[in-house]
Every structure is written in structure tokens, then in C-alpha cells.
Design an enzyme around this catalytic site. Structure first.
Site, mmCIF file in Angstrom:
data_model
loop_
_atom_site.group_PDB
_atom_site.id
_atom_site.type_symbol
_atom_site.label_atom_id
_atom_site.label_comp_id
_atom_site.label_asym_id
_atom_site.label_seq_id
_atom_site.Cartn_x
_atom_site.Cartn_y
_atom_site.Cartn_z
ATOM 1 N N LYS A 19 13.655 -24.682 -21.139
ATOM 2 C CA LYS A 19 12.952 -24.278 -20.456
ATOM 3 C C LYS A 19 13.106 -23.667 -19.103
ATOM 4 C CE LYS A 19 8.744 -23.134 -23.676
ATOM 5 N NZ LYS A 19 7.310 -23.685 -23.561
ATOM 6 N N LYS B 202 13.751 -19.077 -32.495
ATOM 7 C CA LYS B 202 12.407 -19.271 -33.308
ATOM 8 C C LYS B 202 11.974 -18.075 -32.344
ATOM 9 C CE LYS B 202 9.883 -21.877 -30.024
ATOM 10 N NZ LYS B 202 8.032 -22.488 -30.056
ATOM 11 N N LYS C 201 5.741 -17.059 -28.007
ATOM 12 C CA LYS C 201 4.886 -16.171 -27.849
ATOM 13 C C LYS C 201 5.251 -15.434 -26.147
ATOM 14 C CE LYS C 201 1.650 -19.570 -27.508
ATOM 15 N NZ LYS C 201 2.320 -21.314 -26.840
HETATM 16 N N1 AQP Z 1 8.437 -19.838 -34.381
HETATM 17 C C1 AQP Z 1 7.599 -21.175 -35.151
HETATM 18 N N2 AQP Z 1 7.651 -21.566 -35.885
HETATM 19 C C2 AQP Z 1 6.612 -22.014 -36.488
HETATM 20 N N3 AQP Z 1 5.729 -22.523 -36.413
HETATM 21 C C3 AQP Z 1 5.619 -22.568 -34.752
HETATM 22 N N4 AQP Z 1 4.655 -22.756 -33.954
HETATM 23 C C4 AQP Z 1 5.291 -21.741 -32.733
HETATM 24 N N5 AQP Z 1 5.973 -21.329 -32.670
HETATM 25 C C5 AQP Z 1 6.326 -21.390 -34.360
HETATM 26 C C6 AQP Z 1 3.862 -23.684 -33.692
HETATM 27 O O1 AQP Z 1 2.646 -23.071 -33.496
HETATM 28 C C7 AQP Z 1 1.581 -24.368 -32.573
HETATM 29 C C8 AQP Z 1 1.474 -23.716 -31.354
HETATM 30 O O2 AQP Z 1 2.579 -23.392 -30.762
HETATM 31 P P1 AQP Z 1 2.121 -23.909 -28.876
HETATM 32 O O3 AQP Z 1 1.372 -22.932 -28.486
HETATM 33 O O4 AQP Z 1 2.123 -25.457 -28.441
HETATM 34 O O5 AQP Z 1 3.972 -23.601 -28.466
HETATM 35 P P2 AQP Z 1 5.068 -23.367 -28.542
HETATM 36 O O6 AQP Z 1 4.794 -25.143 -29.982
HETATM 37 O O7 AQP Z 1 5.700 -23.844 -27.180
HETATM 38 O O8 AQP Z 1 5.534 -22.046 -28.690
HETATM 39 P P3 AQP Z 1 5.585 -20.902 -28.950
HETATM 40 O O9 AQP Z 1 4.713 -19.980 -29.796
HETATM 41 O O10 AQP Z 1 6.714 -20.290 -28.517
HETATM 42 O O11 AQP Z 1 5.339 -20.728 -26.992
HETATM 43 P P4 AQP Z 1 6.605 -21.269 -26.036
HETATM 44 O O12 AQP Z 1 7.078 -19.277 -26.028
HETATM 45 O O13 AQP Z 1 5.330 -20.608 -24.960
HETATM 46 O O14 AQP Z 1 6.914 -21.988 -26.383
HETATM 47 C C9 AQP Z 1 2.742 -25.029 -32.896
HETATM 48 O O15 AQP Z 1 2.266 -26.191 -33.863
HETATM 49 C C10 AQP Z 1 3.801 -25.073 -32.860
HETATM 50 O O16 AQP Z 1 4.576 -25.656 -33.400
#
Ligand code: AQP
Length: 331
Positions: free
Chosen positions: A112, A197, A200
């Protein structure tokens, strides 16, 4: 009784990755087998460039989706992180236990901060210290288990290290938690870039299935998924990441093994059609329940208020104990 804590960051609209990697398991399994707390971790959304009004909107939307996915406030605690001061109180103490080197080793920080630099943005200090706040989220509640997708495993490992170190230096205060991962779909990949991955907050949205996408949009994104030029369908994550991702998504939707599913399709077109249908059907009830709950924001606010009150009661004694153990004079 086992205690579970997990959270979701309102940095974007929730994705199929969030649902298959986290939400679905929290709702279908975790809340029924343990004392569970699920949190919209809004403070974490401030670690990157953000629009305040959007974070507020996404926080409410994420909370509504948690309930739509089946979290039952009578069975578990659903709340917003910033409503419970104990998270920030404990985070500072854990920053005094963690090291600079540990924080800089975190893969999410590296990814990031590199992305922010490419976009010409400054890297916020909170992006570096974010794992201390995440550790505080977990340790404040004495959680034994943290159900997360694969991308969060490293942060839970760091949380374990901090808990052990604190306990050794200042006396046993924290439960040492462990990460639990879903059997399949622990890492759902971007449909347009199956080596990355599905995230979001990513800017290119063509390969990301959002939970509130219209069925037509879901089907279109799946149909356009990047695969490869190999004939047939086989399950090989390294050699055929696009096809493997589709098989894993289908496996997560149907409960079958990806290897077995590979035998059932003779081309990627047929596989994509099956995945599109399965995902649309998986998300249909979630979307319908989200629409109902969105029409009643007072209910959602009430759930979050009650959840925060309960979370505060659980967290305060342990955070007070940590303050006392590390040498702070009781108020
Ligand atoms: N692609 C994924 N596959 C499986 N699990 C996923 N998680 C996130 N992306 C995937 C799981 O969702 C939970 C919440 O995630 P988070 O909100 O803590 O953020 P993150 O892990 O950083 O995932 P994002 O959605 O990609 O957010 P951004 O883009 O803001 O970094 C966690 O249990 C995560 O493992």
C-alpha cells in the site's frame, strides 16, 4: 467458551473476496460456535487517502451487509471500532511493545505504501502502525481465534508476537490468539489480474465482484475473466491462475472440490457460465436482505449502539490491566 474477533475495513464496497474469505464463515459457522465479536474497523480506513463522507457511508453499508449476511445481534456482537475507545487506548501501548522493523516487514504496508507513492500521495504514519491497532482490536477482547482470509495472516502472527512479548515483559495479560482460515477461497483473486487479490480499494474495478453489484454486472465481470490459451479446464494455481480462481470460486459456492469441478467442464466458456450463475444465486438473498435493512437505518444504528456498549464492557478491564501492567498510574 472460545472467543472470536474479526473485522472489516470500510475502504471500499465489500467484495466477493470479503464474503467468501470472511463474512460467510462468520455468519454460518463462527457466531454459532463461539462468543463472537464482529467489527467495522473504521479507524483503519483512515490510514489511506479518503473522503470522510464516503468512509461514513461505507461504514454504515458494511454494518448493514454484516447483518444481511446473517450475523444475528442476539447471537454475536456487531459494532463499529471508533465507538469503543479501548481500541485506540490499547493501540498506543502496543506501539510501545512493537518495533519499527516489525512494522516495516508487513506485506500490506509494503504494497500500500508503494501504491500511494505511485499515485503521488504521501504515506501516512498510521499505515505503518496499523498492525498495532489491529493487534489492539484483537487483544482487547481476549479473542482466542481470528477468522481471516489469507492476506491478514501476517498481521495475526504479529499480534501473537506482541501478546507473547507483552506477557513475558509485564506479566500475563493477553490471550495469544490464532488465525483461522476458510477451507477454500481464502484468497479470491481479481478476475482481470488473477495474480493479484480481489481488493475492495483497488482502482480498476473490472475484475472485482462487489456484493451489491447487479446480477448483470456480476455475470459480465465473470464472463470477461482473464484465463489462458490452454485448451480444457484443469486445476493448477501456478500454471493456470485464472482458471484456478474460477474453480475455487465455484467450489466455494457449491461446496465441491476444485479438482473435481475441473473434470466437469470442457472449456472456460462453460466454466464461466457456471461460475456466473453460482455467484449471482449466492448473492441474491444477501442483496435482498441488504435492501430491507437499508430501509430501516434506525434498526442498524440501534444494533451498533448496543454492540458498542457490550464491547466496551468486555474490553475495558483488560485494557485497564494492560495499562497497570506496563507502569501507568491508575486514574
Ligand atoms: N480477496 C480476498 N479473498 C479472501 N478473503 C479476503 N479478505 C479480503 N480480501 C479477500 C478478507 O476479508 C476480511 C476483511 O478484510 P479487510 O476489510 O480487513 O481488508 P483487507 O484484508 O485489506 O481486504 P481488502 O478488501 O482488499 O481491503 P483493502 O483493499 O482496503 O486492502 C479479512 O478477513 C480479509 O482477509
Amino acid at each position: 467458551m472460545t472467543r472470536i474477533f474479526s473485522g472489516i475495513k470500510p475502504t471500499g464496497h465489500l467484495t466477493l473476496g470479503n464474503y467468501l474469505g470472511a463474512l460467510r464463515r462468520w455468519a454460518d459457522e463462527d457466531q454459532h460456535r463461539a462468543e463472537s465479536l464482529f467489527c467495522v474497523v473504521d479507524l483503519h480506513a483512515l490510514t489511506v487517502e479518503h473522503d470522510p463522507a464516503r468512509v461514513r457511508r461505507l461504514s454504515r453499508q458494511a454494518a448493514t451487509l454484516l447483518l444481511a449476511a446473517g450475523l444475528d445481534p442476539a447471537t454475536c456482537t456487531v459494532f463499529v471500532q471508533s465507538h469503543v475507545d479501548e481500541h485506540a487506548r490499547l493501540s498506543y501501548v502496543l506501539e510501545c511493545v512493537a518495533t519499527d522493523g516489525e512494522m516495516r516487514r508487513m506485506i500490506q504496508y509494503k504494497e500500500k505504501s508503494a501504491r500511494a507513492q505511485v499515485a503521488g500521495q504521501s504515506v501516512r504514519l498510521s499505515l505503518l502502525t496499523y498492525p498495532a491497532l489491529m493487534a489492539a482490536d484483537i487483544l482487547a477482547y481476549g479473542a482466542d481465534e481470528v477468522p481471516v482470509g489469507e492476506d491478514q495472516t501476517q498481521h495475526v502472527e504479529l499480534t501473537r508476537d506482541l501478546a507473547v512479548r507483552f506477557n513475558q515483559r509485564y506479566g500475563r495479560t493477553f490471550v495469544v490468539p490464532r488465525a483461522t482460515r476458510p477451507a477454500v477461497a481464502a484468497r479470491v483473486m481479481d478476475l482481470q489480474d488473477p495474480l493479484d487479490k480481489m481488493g475492495k480499494s483497488h482502482e480498476a474495478t473490472g475484475g472485482i465482484v462487489y456484493l451489491l453489484d447487479e446480477p448483470d454486472a456480476v455475470a459480465r465481470k465473470v464472463r470477461r475473466a482473464v484465463t489462458d490459451s490452454e485448451p480444457g479446464v484443469s486445476y493448477d494455481r501456478a500454471a493456470r491462475p485464472g482458471v484456478a480462481n474460477l474453480l475455487e470460486i465455484l467450489a466455494a459456492c457449491t461446496g465441491e472440490e476444485p479438482e473435481k469441478l475441473a473434470d466437469a467442464y470442457d472449456g472456460s466458456g462453460a466454466l464461466k457460465a457456471a461460475v456466473a450463475e453460482a455467484v449471482v444465486e449466492l448473492l441474491r438473498p444477501l442483496r435482498a436482505r441488504h435492501a430491507e435493512l437499508s430501509a430501516d437505518p434506525e434498526y442498524v444504528d440501534g444494533v451498533l449502539r448496543d454492540g458498542a456498549a457490550r464491547a466496551r464492557t468486555l474490553a475495558r478491564p483488560r485494557v485497564d490491566a494492560a495499562y497497570a501492567a506496563i507502569g501507568l498510574l491508575p486514574a
